[in-house]
Design a protein around this motif. Structure first.
Motif, PDB file in Angstrom:
ATOM      1  N   PHE A  25       0.846  -1.199   0.000  1.00 48.56           N
ATOM      2  CA  PHE A  25       0.000   0.000   0.000  1.00 48.56           C
ATOM      3  C   PHE A  25       0.876   1.241   0.000  1.00 48.56           C
ATOM      4  O   PHE A  25       0.616   2.184  -0.755  1.00 48.56           O
ATOM      5  CB  PHE A  25      -0.948   0.004   1.203  1.00 48.56           C
ATOM      6  N   ARG A  26       1.931   1.244   0.813  1.00 47.14           N
ATOM      7  CA  ARG A  26       2.868   2.378   0.830  1.00 47.14           C
ATOM      8  C   ARG A  26       3.521   2.560  -0.543  1.00 47.14           C
ATOM      9  O   ARG A  26       3.664   3.688  -1.028  1.00 47.14           O
ATOM     10  CB  ARG A  26       3.938   2.198   1.912  1.00 47.14           C
ATOM     11  N   PHE A  27       3.916   1.442  -1.159  1.00 45.78           N
ATOM     12  CA  PHE A  27       4.515   1.509  -2.500  1.00 45.78           C
ATOM     13  C   PHE A  27       3.554   2.170  -3.478  1.00 45.78           C
ATOM     14  O   PHE A  27       3.947   3.061  -4.250  1.00 45.78           O
ATOM     15  CB  PHE A  27       4.893   0.105  -2.993  1.00 45.78           C
ATOM     16  N   HIS A  28       2.291   1.757  -3.451  1.00 45.90           N
ATOM     17  CA  HIS A  28       1.313   2.314  -4.385  1.00 45.90           C
ATOM     18  C   HIS A  28       1.034   3.791  -4.088  1.00 45.90           C
ATOM     19  O   HIS A  28       0.800   4.579  -5.021  1.00 45.90           O
ATOM     20  CB  HIS A  28       0.024   1.497  -4.377  1.00 45.90           C
TER      21      HIS A  28
ATOM     22  N   ALA B 246       4.048   5.601  -5.577  1.00 48.94           N
ATOM     23  CA  ALA B 246       3.917   5.583  -7.039  1.00 48.94           C
ATOM     24  C   ALA B 246       2.840   6.568  -7.484  1.00 48.94           C
ATOM     25  O   ALA B 246       3.011   7.279  -8.493  1.00 48.94           O
ATOM     26  CB  ALA B 246       3.599   4.169  -7.525  1.00 48.94           C
ATOM     27  N   SER B 247       1.747   6.633  -6.735  1.00 51.48           N
ATOM     28  CA  SER B 247       0.659   7.562  -7.073  1.00 51.48           C
ATOM     29  C   SER B 247       1.132   9.006  -6.973  1.00 51.48           C
ATOM     30  O   SER B 247       0.796   9.833  -7.835  1.00 51.48           O
ATOM     31  CB  SER B 247      -0.526   7.350  -6.127  1.00 51.48           C
ATOM     32  N   LEU B 248       1.893   9.312  -5.945  1.00 49.44           N
ATOM     33  CA  LEU B 248       2.428  10.667  -5.788  1.00 49.44           C
ATOM     34  C   LEU B 248       3.335  11.030  -6.967  1.00 49.44           C
ATOM     35  O   LEU B 248       3.239  12.137  -7.517  1.00 49.44           O
ATOM     36  CB  LEU B 248       3.189  10.786  -4.462  1.00 49.44           C
TER      37      LEU B 248
ATOM     38  N   GLU C  69      -5.817  -2.748  -3.303  1.00 51.06           N
ATOM     39  CA  GLU C  69      -4.911  -3.056  -2.183  1.00 51.06           C
ATOM     40  C   GLU C  69      -5.686  -3.168  -0.873  1.00 51.06           C
ATOM     41  O   GLU C  69      -5.407  -4.033  -0.044  1.00 51.06           O
ATOM     42  CB  GLU C  69      -3.820  -1.992  -2.048  1.00 51.06           C
ATOM     43  N   VAL C  70      -6.650  -2.289  -0.678  1.00 47.58           N
ATOM     44  CA  VAL C  70      -7.475  -2.335   0.540  1.00 47.58           C
ATOM     45  C   VAL C  70      -8.247  -3.651   0.589  1.00 47.58           C
ATOM     46  O   VAL C  70      -8.269  -4.335   1.627  1.00 47.58           O
ATOM     47  CB  VAL C  70      -8.442  -1.126   0.599  1.00 47.58           C
ATOM     48  N   VAL C  71      -8.874  -4.023  -0.518  1.00 49.27           N
ATOM     49  CA  VAL C  71      -9.641  -5.267  -0.568  1.00 49.27           C
ATOM     50  C   VAL C  71      -8.725  -6.471  -0.354  1.00 49.27           C
ATOM     51  O   VAL C  71      -9.078  -7.416   0.366  1.00 49.27           O
ATOM     52  CB  VAL C  71     -10.436  -5.379  -1.888  1.00 49.27           C
ATOM     53  N   ASN C  72      -7.544  -6.442  -0.950  1.00 52.03           N
ATOM     54  CA  ASN C  72      -6.582  -7.528  -0.766  1.00 52.03           C
ATOM     55  C   ASN C  72      -6.201  -7.669   0.708  1.00 52.03           C
ATOM     56  O   ASN C  72      -6.199  -8.776   1.255  1.00 52.03           O
ATOM     57  CB  ASN C  72      -5.333  -7.265  -1.620  1.00 52.03           C
TER      58      ASN C  72
END
Length: 129
Positions: free
Chosen positions: A36-39, A42-44, A74-77
């Protein structure tokens, strides 16, 4: 069957309380979930690139849609993994593995979608097409 800490589960009393619990969930995700932190990072980066390239409104819609689909996946995972772990504990179970793998596949599918959107938006701008 009581909870170990003897807390009572009840319905939220207000919207503010519901929002606080949701914010707590985001904090938990950021603290405990590496992917989640990685995503988020990446989003930023994608948002910064989008500002630099001065994408138009319709392109922003697609980029933001892709970002949020990946974050939601990611939240659902994480949710699926947590529920499976709660049910089966730390013992191996083939059905539990299947559930976790399928949830992870959802993130991969969302990430592929996001990459395709990124290519469709950025390639024409970068190469002047």
């Amino acid at each position: 069957m009581g909870l170990k800490d003897k807390k009572v589960v009840r319905k939220n009393r207000s919207f503010a309380e519901s929002f606080k619990h949701a914010f707590d969930g985001l904090v938990i995700l950021c603290k405990t979930e590496r992917n989640f932190r990685f995503h988020l990072i990446a989003s930023l980066i994608v948002v910064i690139i989008s500002f630099i390239l001065k994408i138009d409104l319709s392109q922003w819609v697609w980029i933001l849609l892709a970002i949020f689909i990946v974050l939601i996946a990611e939240v659902v995972n994480t949710l699926c993994e947590s529920i499976v772990n709660l049910i089966v504990g730390n013992k191996y179970d083939e059905i539990a593995k299947k559930a976790k793998d399928v949830a992870a596949a959802g993130v991969v599918i969302a990430s592929i979608f996001a990459a395709i959107i990124g290519l469709l938006v950025y390639v024409p701008i970068i190469f002047g097409l």
